[in-house]
Design a protein around this motif. Sequence first.
Motif, PDB file in Angstrom:
ATOM      1  N   GLY A   1       3.530   4.868  10.296  1.00  0.00           N
ATOM      2  CA  GLY A   1       3.861   5.970  11.205  1.00  0.00           C
ATOM      3  C   GLY A   1       3.366   7.308  10.679  1.00  0.00           C
ATOM      4  O   GLY A   1       2.989   7.442   9.507  1.00  0.00           O
TER       5      GLY A   1
ATOM      6  N   GLU B   1       7.119   7.342   3.280  1.00  0.00           N
ATOM      7  CA  GLU B   1       7.691   6.182   2.595  1.00  0.00           C
ATOM      8  C   GLU B   1       7.615   6.330   1.076  1.00  0.00           C
ATOM      9  O   GLU B   1       8.238   5.573   0.340  1.00  0.00           O
TER      10      GLU B   1
ATOM     11  N   GLY C   1       5.151  10.125  10.571  1.00  0.00           N
ATOM     12  CA  GLY C   1       6.193  10.882   9.874  1.00  0.00           C
ATOM     13  C   GLY C   1       6.273  12.325  10.322  1.00  0.00           C
ATOM     14  O   GLY C   1       6.451  13.232   9.513  1.00  0.00           O
ATOM     15  N   THR C   2       6.177  12.547  11.640  1.00  0.00           N
ATOM     16  CA  THR C   2       6.126  13.936  12.128  1.00  0.00           C
ATOM     17  C   THR C   2       7.429  14.696  11.898  1.00  0.00           C
ATOM     18  O   THR C   2       7.416  15.916  11.817  1.00  0.00           O
ATOM     19  N   ARG C   3       8.533  13.942  11.753  1.00  0.00           N
ATOM     20  CA  ARG C   3       9.806  14.638  11.527  1.00  0.00           C
ATOM     21  C   ARG C   3       9.864  15.268  10.134  1.00  0.00           C
ATOM     22  O   ARG C   3      10.758  16.019   9.827  1.00  0.00           O
TER      23      ARG C   3
ATOM     24  N   GLN D   1      -2.883  -0.462  10.441  1.00  0.00           N
ATOM     25  CA  GLN D   1      -2.671  -0.273  11.880  1.00  0.00           C
ATOM     26  C   GLN D   1      -3.556   0.928  12.217  1.00  0.00           C
ATOM     27  O   GLN D   1      -3.316   2.030  11.717  1.00  0.00           O
TER      28      GLN D   1
HETATM   29  P1  UTP Z   1       9.600   5.905  12.859  1.00  0.00           P
HETATM   30  O1  UTP Z   1       9.610   6.161  14.300  1.00  0.00           O
HETATM   31  O2  UTP Z   1      10.777   6.325  12.041  1.00  0.00           O
HETATM   32  O3  UTP Z   1       8.296   6.503  12.152  1.00  0.00           O
HETATM   33  O4  UTP Z   1       9.315   4.387  12.638  1.00  0.00           O
HETATM   34  P2  UTP Z   1       7.334   7.678  12.549  1.00  0.00           P
HETATM   35  O5  UTP Z   1       6.704   7.428  13.854  1.00  0.00           O
HETATM   36  O6  UTP Z   1       6.442   7.842  11.368  1.00  0.00           O
HETATM   37  O7  UTP Z   1       8.376   8.892  12.604  1.00  0.00           O
HETATM   38  P3  UTP Z   1       8.298  10.351  13.193  1.00  0.00           P
HETATM   39  O8  UTP Z   1       9.228  10.299  14.378  1.00  0.00           O
HETATM   40  O9  UTP Z   1       6.871  10.697  13.532  1.00  0.00           O
HETATM   41  O10 UTP Z   1       8.849  11.216  12.096  1.00  0.00           O
HETATM   42  C1  UTP Z   1      10.005   3.564  11.696  1.00  0.00           C
HETATM   43  C2  UTP Z   1       9.041   2.876  10.723  1.00  0.00           C
HETATM   44  O11 UTP Z   1       7.993   2.222  11.447  1.00  0.00           O
HETATM   45  C3  UTP Z   1       6.729   2.651  11.013  1.00  0.00           C
HETATM   46  C4  UTP Z   1       6.964   3.995  10.334  1.00  0.00           C
HETATM   47  O12 UTP Z   1       6.009   4.219   9.305  1.00  0.00           O
HETATM   48  C5  UTP Z   1       8.371   3.879   9.780  1.00  0.00           C
HETATM   49  O13 UTP Z   1       8.414   3.372   8.462  1.00  0.00           O
HETATM   50  N1  UTP Z   1       5.805   2.738  12.166  1.00  0.00           N
HETATM   51  C6  UTP Z   1       6.150   3.435  13.291  1.00  0.00           C
HETATM   52  C7  UTP Z   1       4.589   2.106  12.092  1.00  0.00           C
HETATM   53  O14 UTP Z   1       4.270   1.442  11.086  1.00  0.00           O
HETATM   54  N2  UTP Z   1       3.711   2.222  13.141  1.00  0.00           N
HETATM   55  C8  UTP Z   1       4.026   2.917  14.264  1.00  0.00           C
HETATM   56  O15 UTP Z   1       3.170   2.976  15.185  1.00  0.00           O
HETATM   57  C9  UTP Z   1       5.263   3.543  14.333  1.00  0.00           C
END
Ligand code: UTP
Length: 293
Positions: free
Chosen positions: A14, A29, A16-18, A105
Amino acid sequence: MVKRVRKCVVPAAGLGTRFLPATKSVPKELLPIVDTPTLQYIVAEAAHAGIEDVILITARGKTSMVDHFDLSPELEETLLSRGKVAERDALRAISNMARLASIRQHEPLGLGHAVLQAANLVGDEPFAVILGDDVIDAETPAIAQLVECYQRTGMGVVALMEVPVEETPMYGIAAGTMLDDRTMRIERMVEKPQSDPPSNLAVIGRYVLPPRVFDYLREVQPGVGGEIQLTDALALLAEREGLVGYRFEGKRYDAGDRLGYLKANVAFALKRPDLRQGLLEWLREIVAEADAR
Ligand code: UTP
């Protein structure tokens, strides 16, 4: 005869925009809880549950996650030359926790899409999933509790956690029939209910799933932003093969959320004998100061 759970998929691709700007160049992570990256707690949890292979779903700019689990000969050498044998052993242990495979991914198209990337590496066997930013502090590793439930019921398992009713709009909420104190046969799942939640049991980042879930992931239609939701595939699994929820024992922290991350740091630091006293004293001081304001 239920197959043994040997593999664990860890989605960590992900954006991690938050957590920006920290996550501009550092994967969320790998942000430390005290001194240990969140991801290391997760791989350790899988290893403690007897899982041999961890399949990490990564993305561009996040290769340092894989590096963290490699050997570091120079660092080890330096520690040894300074007589720091225990520290060297602790470092070495990180690389020996599990066999790590990683797969990219290419686009962050949702959790379901992330899990689907692992289909060939998992093959035809049940597997665990632990989200890369979701930490559970428990006596028995949370994923081991779910594996036990999978072996007992023969059905896919999701982790359930009671949440205050006002927080239900933030989670996927499951409803169904309780089979015992902790196990629920899931009949319905509602993603982020804005009103009338069917229960206060939230689905959180741990699962044990049969390989058939990959077929369901291929079947579900992408939603908003082209994202493939794991929840949609789980709804199909619940309907066609059965799915249970397990109310695990342990304390969960959403380390991908700033407040959750701060709480995890304080809670884990309070468990460290070398930090506890100093931190407690300081916490009492700042709480008193805040109360006085
Ligand atoms: P989150 O929704 O918490 O991750 O997904 P994010 O999208 O990184 O968060 P924000 O909202 O932008 O801050 C939970 C887990 O799933 C993974 C993320 O890395 C996280 O560990 N994830 C999420 C993926 O691997 N791929 C995705 O497309 C989305």
